[in-house]
Motif scaffolding. Structure first.
Motif, PDB file in Angstrom:
ATOM      1  N   HIS A  94       0.681  -1.364   0.341  1.00 37.52           N
ATOM      2  CA  HIS A  94       0.293   0.320   0.504  1.00 37.52           C
ATOM      3  C   HIS A  94       1.294   0.790  -0.239  1.00 37.52           C
ATOM      4  O   HIS A  94       1.391   1.383   1.016  1.00 37.52           O
ATOM      5  CB  HIS A  94      -1.329   0.015   1.384  1.00 37.52           C
ATOM      6  CG  HIS A  94      -1.767  -0.864   1.366  1.00 37.52           C
ATOM      7  ND1 HIS A  94      -2.179  -2.219   2.489  1.00 37.52           N
ATOM      8  CD2 HIS A  94      -2.685  -1.840   0.225  1.00 37.52           C
ATOM      9  CE1 HIS A  94      -3.240  -3.082   2.171  1.00 37.52           C
ATOM     10  NE2 HIS A  94      -3.236  -2.634   0.313  1.00 37.52           N
ATOM     11  N   GLU A  97       2.067   3.363   3.340  1.00 39.06           N
ATOM     12  CA  GLU A  97       1.890   2.173   4.279  1.00 39.06           C
ATOM     13  C   GLU A  97       3.661   3.233   4.034  1.00 39.06           C
ATOM     14  O   GLU A  97       4.257   1.407   3.715  1.00 39.06           O
ATOM     15  CB  GLU A  97       1.286   1.582   4.382  1.00 39.06           C
ATOM     16  CG  GLU A  97      -0.225   1.375   4.412  1.00 39.06           C
ATOM     17  CD  GLU A  97      -0.717   0.398   4.151  1.00 39.06           C
ATOM     18  OE1 GLU A  97      -0.443  -0.606   4.819  1.00 39.06           O
ATOM     19  OE2 GLU A  97      -1.800   0.797   3.958  1.00 39.06           O
ATOM     20  N   ARG A 144      -3.296   4.755  -1.236  1.00 41.92           N
ATOM     21  CA  ARG A 144      -2.541   2.921  -0.995  1.00 41.92           C
ATOM     22  C   ARG A 144      -2.500   1.799  -1.920  1.00 41.92           C
ATOM     23  O   ARG A 144      -2.635   0.807  -2.186  1.00 41.92           O
ATOM     24  CB  ARG A 144      -4.462   2.446  -0.093  1.00 41.92           C
ATOM     25  CG  ARG A 144      -4.644   1.465   0.048  1.00 41.92           C
ATOM     26  CD  ARG A 144      -6.017   1.335   0.612  1.00 41.92           C
ATOM     27  NE  ARG A 144      -6.245  -0.005   1.380  1.00 41.92           N
ATOM     28  CZ  ARG A 144      -6.152  -1.278   2.505  1.00 41.92           C
ATOM     29  NH1 ARG A 144      -5.232  -0.627   3.230  1.00 41.92           N
ATOM     30  NH2 ARG A 144      -6.651  -2.085   2.163  1.00 41.92           N
ATOM     31  N   HIS A 201       3.178  -3.127   6.652  1.00 40.13           N
ATOM     32  CA  HIS A 201       2.154  -2.446   6.278  1.00 40.13           C
ATOM     33  C   HIS A 201       2.183  -1.275   7.331  1.00 40.13           C
ATOM     34  O   HIS A 201       2.912  -1.745   8.758  1.00 40.13           O
ATOM     35  CB  HIS A 201       0.562  -3.220   6.350  1.00 40.13           C
ATOM     36  CG  HIS A 201       0.668  -4.013   5.331  1.00 40.13           C
ATOM     37  ND1 HIS A 201      -0.506  -3.400   4.319  1.00 40.13           N
ATOM     38  CD2 HIS A 201       0.710  -5.132   4.275  1.00 40.13           C
ATOM     39  CE1 HIS A 201      -0.301  -4.437   3.059  1.00 40.13           C
ATOM     40  NE2 HIS A 201       0.921  -5.730   3.800  1.00 40.13           N
ATOM     41  N   MET A 202       1.192  -0.954   7.309  1.00 40.28           N
ATOM     42  CA  MET A 202       0.762   0.473   8.550  1.00 40.28           C
ATOM     43  C   MET A 202      -0.752   0.480   8.146  1.00 40.28           C
ATOM     44  O   MET A 202      -1.896   0.045   7.444  1.00 40.28           O
ATOM     45  CB  MET A 202       1.565   2.416   8.289  1.00 40.28           C
ATOM     46  CG  MET A 202       2.859   1.846   8.162  1.00 40.28           C
ATOM     47  SD  MET A 202       3.696   2.987   7.598  1.00 40.28           S
ATOM     48  CE  MET A 202       3.211   3.986   9.440  1.00 40.28           C
ATOM     49  N   GLU A 281       2.097  -4.777  10.640  1.00 44.00           N
ATOM     50  CA  GLU A 281       1.204  -3.518  10.429  1.00 44.00           C
ATOM     51  C   GLU A 281       1.913  -2.397  11.688  1.00 44.00           C
ATOM     52  O   GLU A 281       1.290  -2.541  12.832  1.00 44.00           O
ATOM     53  CB  GLU A 281      -0.740  -3.351  11.312  1.00 44.00           C
ATOM     54  CG  GLU A 281      -0.614  -4.366   9.802  1.00 44.00           C
ATOM     55  CD  GLU A 281      -1.522  -3.753   8.980  1.00 44.00           C
ATOM     56  OE1 GLU A 281      -1.625  -2.337   8.511  1.00 44.00           O
ATOM     57  OE2 GLU A 281      -2.178  -4.121   7.820  1.00 44.00           O
ATOM     58  N   LEU A 349      -8.296  -3.839   6.868  1.00 47.02           N
ATOM     59  CA  LEU A 349      -7.518  -2.982   5.845  1.00 47.02           C
ATOM     60  C   LEU A 349      -6.322  -3.829   5.923  1.00 47.02           C
ATOM     61  O   LEU A 349      -5.177  -2.852   5.579  1.00 47.02           O
ATOM     62  CB  LEU A 349      -8.013  -2.101   5.980  1.00 47.02           C
ATOM     63  CG  LEU A 349      -8.367  -0.886   5.963  1.00 47.02           C
ATOM     64  CD1 LEU A 349      -8.571   0.227   6.127  1.00 47.02           C
ATOM     65  CD2 LEU A 349      -9.110  -1.150   4.371  1.00 47.02           C
ATOM     66  N   ASP A 350      -5.467  -4.853   6.135  1.00 54.68           N
ATOM     67  CA  ASP A 350      -4.043  -5.722   5.979  1.00 54.68           C
ATOM     68  C   ASP A 350      -4.233  -4.677   4.641  1.00 54.68           C
ATOM     69  O   ASP A 350      -5.101  -4.548   3.550  1.00 54.68           O
ATOM     70  CB  ASP A 350      -4.840  -7.278   5.074  1.00 54.68           C
ATOM     71  CG  ASP A 350      -4.811  -8.124   6.708  1.00 54.68           C
ATOM     72  OD1 ASP A 350      -5.823  -7.835   7.148  1.00 54.68           O
ATOM     73  OD2 ASP A 350      -3.923  -9.286   6.402  1.00 54.68           O
TER      74      ASP A 350
HETATM   75 ZN   LIG Z   1      -2.008  -2.132   4.385  1.00 52.83          ZN
END
Ligand SMILES: [Zn+2]
Length: 350
Positions: A94, A97, A144, A201-202, A281, A349-350
């Motif tokens: 994304h 992120e 994203r 991710h974030m 995350e 939201l992975d």
């Molecule tokens: Zn993500």
């Protein structure tokens, strides 16, 4: 492993505005010994940095282009090590992120350029493949999704692009994949055949039941049909990564991530394909904590490589992952700050 995180004190507007709420912003934030790390290098800067690492490593780090985005940007993979245990890390599927990417660059430098005894012990046991910024168009556009104005996607936004982390289904062949970023990751997965995949991710900002801010959330594959071996290794890796990240800085606070079961999510797809698979995350805890969060991602990457190399990863009780607490409530919208873009579509939201 040899990185010296210098201790600096960070005080954020958030901490000043929210004295009642404990926050990692109140902690001492680590910073790389060489000065702050750029949290958002441009993709051109990323290319130059990877070239520099490859040259300085005298061939130990091999940088290749594994795909091309719709705007013509290369998608890079860097491989280092000669060991039989194959670990694959993916950053920034994304585009908005970013913080896994600078952590990966630091790790590649530390492993690839003049490795010390500890690093050589890792490289003898582990081969590491890192897809460094899987979604460079999304990074440049600070979004994203990938960039695809023709997209009318099941997952993504019409006229904007696809969500790359919904297009990894085991049954979706790379040549049929409408998302070049996801196809590139899948091709690298097929070629490299990793034992363990970790996807960085974030997320937005959350607190735990005690009101402490959560700084990272982790999860293993939850899709039905993941075999026990892959699930156990995933849960061992979640436990190891959580411990490494908790130790990263004062105030680091790791929870589980309440992710979905859809098989197109990389975490689920690569578990279904038989690998250990972990989602990491990092919380968007604000500008003053970015160096700390980069350090935390680094410690996850480094800790997993070291524990694979010395075998301790495989001795961890997989059920110890269940000791990690659940993620709590979001911070109120007014305190989310830069994390707000992560909140727009809900929590899953992975
Ligand atoms: Zn993500």
């Amino acid at each position: 492993m040899k990185r010296n995180w210098r201790i600096v004190t960070a005080v954020t507007a958030f901490a000043l505005l929210s004295p009642a709420l404990a926050s990692p912003a109140l902690a001492d934030a680590p910073e790389a010994a060489g000065g702050p790390i750029d949290p958002r290098p441009s993709t051109e800067e990323l290319r130059r940095h990877l070239d520099w690492i490859e040259k300085r490593s005298r061939g130990a780090v091999d940088v290749t282009t594994i795909g091309t985005t719709n705007q013509g940007r290369p998608i890079f993979n860097a491989t280092v090590g000669t060991g039989p245990l194959r670990l694959m890390y993916v950053t920034q599927q994304h585009g908005n992120e970013p913080l896994g990417t600078p952590a990966a660059l630091e790790l590649l430098e530390d492993l690839g350029i003049r490795p010390g005894k500890d690093e050589r012990a890792v490289l003898d046991r582990v081969t590491l493949s890192v897809v460094v910024r899987a979604n460079p168009d999304g990074h440049e556009l600070d979004q994203r999704y990938n960039h695809d104005p023709d997209a009318d996607p099941e997952y993504g936004e019409p006229g904007v692009g696809y969500d790359p982390n919904r297009y990894h289904s085991p049954s979706l062949a790379p040549e049929d994949n409408p998302v070049p970023e996801a196809a590139a990751v899948r091709r690298q997965y097929d070629a490299f055949d990793p034992h363990l995949v970790v996807d960085y991710h974030m997320q937005g900002r959350y607190i735990d039941d005690d009101g402490e801010e959560i700084t990272a959330s982790l999860m293993w594959p939850t899709a039905p049909g993941v075999d026990d071996g892959a699930r156990d290794l995933s849960r061992q890796a979640v436990a190891v990564s959580a411990e490494a990240m908790e130790d990263s800085y004062d105030g680091a606070n790791v929870s589980l991530y309440p992710g979905g079961d859809y098989e197109g999510i990389a975490r689920n797809a690569y578990g279904l394909m038989g690998s250990g698979s972990v989602l990491v995350e990092l919380s968007a805890t604000g500008p003053d904590m970015e160096q700390a969060q980069i350090a935390s991602a680094y410690d996850s990457m480094d800790g997993l490589a070291r524990s694979a190399a010395d075998g301790s990863l495989f001795e961890v009780d997989p059920d110890s992952a269940d000791d990690i607490p659940e993620r709590g409530d979001p911070l109120p919208a007014g305190q989310q700050g830069q994390a707000q873009p992560f909140q727009v579509e809900g929590d899953d939201l992975d």
